[in-house]
Design an enzyme around this catalytic site. Structure first.
Site, short mmCIF file in Angstrom:
data_model
loop_
_atom_site.label_atom_id
_atom_site.label_comp_id
_atom_site.label_asym_id
_atom_site.label_seq_id
_atom_site.Cartn_x
_atom_site.Cartn_y
_atom_site.Cartn_z
N THR A 115 33.35 35.51 38.11
CA THR A 115 32.01 35.54 38.11
C THR A 115 31.81 35.73 39.87
O THR A 115 30.80 36.51 39.76
CB THR A 115 31.76 34.15 37.90
OG1 THR A 115 32.39 34.09 36.41
CG2 THR A 115 30.92 34.18 37.93
N GLN A 160 39.14 41.88 31.94
CA GLN A 160 40.06 41.41 30.98
C GLN A 160 41.55 42.92 31.56
O GLN A 160 42.53 42.53 30.11
CB GLN A 160 39.10 41.73 29.94
CG GLN A 160 39.08 40.74 29.47
CD GLN A 160 39.65 39.32 29.03
OE1 GLN A 160 40.73 39.65 29.04
NE2 GLN A 160 38.58 38.54 29.24
N SER A 219 40.52 38.25 37.56
CA SER A 219 40.14 36.58 37.86
C SER A 219 41.85 36.33 37.29
O SER A 219 42.13 36.42 36.75
CB SER A 219 39.76 36.02 36.07
OG SER A 219 39.56 34.60 36.35
N HIS A 277 43.00 33.69 36.04
CA HIS A 277 43.85 33.08 34.85
C HIS A 277 43.65 34.32 33.49
O HIS A 277 43.62 32.96 32.75
CB HIS A 277 42.45 31.52 35.19
CG HIS A 277 41.02 31.80 34.16
ND1 HIS A 277 40.86 31.62 32.79
CD2 HIS A 277 40.03 32.21 35.40
CE1 HIS A 277 39.61 32.08 32.80
NE2 HIS A 277 39.30 32.34 33.70
N CYS A 282 27.13 29.97 20.65
CA CYS A 282 25.84 29.24 20.04
C CYS A 282 24.49 28.88 21.58
O CYS A 282 24.85 28.72 22.28
CB CYS A 282 26.11 27.42 19.82
SG CYS A 282 25.53 26.53 19.24
#
Ligand code: PLP
Length: 393
Positions: free
Chosen positions: A72, A178, A198, A200, A324
């Site tokens: 990010t 990704q 990234s 992780h 959500c």
């Protein structure tokens, strides 16, 4: 309980080799790399080694690697750092299917008065290169387009897009969070100016990332502070994590073939078995240009969250294609942008594999998934209506 972890696009296990190289840099070699004394110097050397490992992985120069705190931050720094360098330009181009690390920056820029173009995708999640060509113009400050989609695994033709963008003299950033470790990346032969990674997502810990910045690219630091990272990112270096990420880059390079053969074969096996054993299933996204580890499947007339919970009860960790928002379950922006029908988008599940997965684990999923779908469809009014309407025909 057995754990079958197939949510590697969310995060990955830290490789044991990575943990091993990090360990001494917490409480034994804890110097500040900027210190003049030998205790800082030996740490500085390890940070330099990690920068070389990262550069080697990306086909870049060590000086083009900036360590950040996460994907990010890399995305935000690339976008906001470029905008700051070209204050006279007010048009930003991205796509409708970006991760929020870019997508929400785009929304923010719209609020700040920038003209923002979010390029559409087709039913397979693909971009139209003619639309890219028509959209980018001399008023464009930056084009930021992801390398591969986190939900569907669809790979964009980044080099072709880069040629269009660079042909117009506009800076080009790609979020390769990704893609890194799953498909080859080579900045020497690339039209990309900036690229985000990234840790992780490639078997390093959470809280570390890379922003690749091509030599000569105009860039203003996002984190303003000390002289670290050649003045491109202030803040004392996260030494153990940088060392861990360096090792993870070395391992990712070594494991690239395994990703593209063994992991791909496992993913294809899982996908094939799901399609064979369960009716009314769609695979989302371009089948040919897709990450080797990812499959997004939609089970019509059932809720993705219910599937996930029942899978989780059996120790299977996957993720759904819903978000959500304000109390209502909305299909993800990616599936909506692709025009996946409502009845399918709600029942979407993403399985994302890693080199640590096995055939036995795929068999375990295939054994348990069909009865879960049958059980949920048996109590689904939408499925009942569908079966009735089919019987009438
Ligand atoms: N970009 C993409 C495509 C991602 O999938 C993610 C994480 O899921 C990010 C950016 C953000 O990375 P991080 O979690 O390191 O901030």
């Amino acid at each position: 309980m057995k754990t079958v972890y197939v949510d590697n696009n969310a995060t990955t296990k830290v490789a044991p080799e990575v943990v091993e190289v990090m360990r001494p840099y917490f409480s034994e070699f804890y110097g500040n790399p900027s210190s003049m004394h030998f205790f800082g110097g030996q740490v500085q050397k390890k940070v330099n080694d990690a920068r070389e490992q990262a550069a080697d992985f990306l086909g870049a120069e060590p000086s083009e690697i900036v360590f950040t705190s996460c994907g990010t931050e890399s995305d935000n720094a690339a976008i906001l750092g470029t905008l700051d360098s070209y204050p006279e330009k007010r048009h930003f181009v991205t796509t409708r299917v970006e991760h929020p690390a870019v997508g929400n920056v785009s929304t923010y820029l719209g609020r700040k008065g920038y003209r923002v173009t979010e390029l559409p995708v087709d039913r397979e999640g693909r971009l139209d290169l003619d639309v890219v060509r028509e959209t980018v113009n001399e008023g464009t400050v930056l084009v930021s387009i992801m390398y591969a989609n986190n939900e569907t695994g669809v790979i964009f033709p980044i080099e072709q897009i880069g040629e269009i963008v660079k042909g117009k003299g506009i800076p080009f950033h790609t979020d390769a969070v990704q893609a890194a470790g799953k498909i080859p990346l080579n900045m020497k032969k690339s039209s990309v100016d900036m690229l985000s990674i990234s840790g992780h997502k490639l078997h390093a810990p959470k809280g570390i990332g890379i922003l690749y910045i091509r030599k000569g690219t105009k860039f203003s630091p996002f984190l303003i502070g000390g002289h670290q990272e050649k003045g491109r990112r202030g803040g004392t270096e996260n030494v153990p994590y940088i060392i861990g990420l360096g090792k993870a880059c070395e391992l990712a390079k070594k494991h690239l073939d395994d990703e593209n053969t063994r992991v791909r074969a496992l993913r294809d096996y899982l996908e094939k078995k799901i399609l064979e054993t369960i009716p009314n299933v769609l695979v989302n996204g371009d089948g040919t240009n897709r990450l080797p580890n990812t499959v997004s499947v939609s089970f019509e007339y059932v809720e993705g969250e219910s599937i996930l919970l029942l899978l989780s009860d059996l120790g299977i960790c996957a993720s759904s294609g819903s978000a959500c928002t304000s109390g209502s379950l909305e299909p993800s922006h990616v599936l909506r942008a692709m025009g996946v029908p409502f009845t399918a988008a709600h029942g979407s599940i993403r399985f994302s594999l890693s080199i640590y997965n096995t055939k036995e684990e795929m068999d375990y999923i295939i054994e348990h998934l069909p009865p879960i779908i049958t059980r949920l469809r048996d109590i689904s009014p939408f499925w009942k209506d569908y079966v009735k309407s089919k019987a009438k025909k």
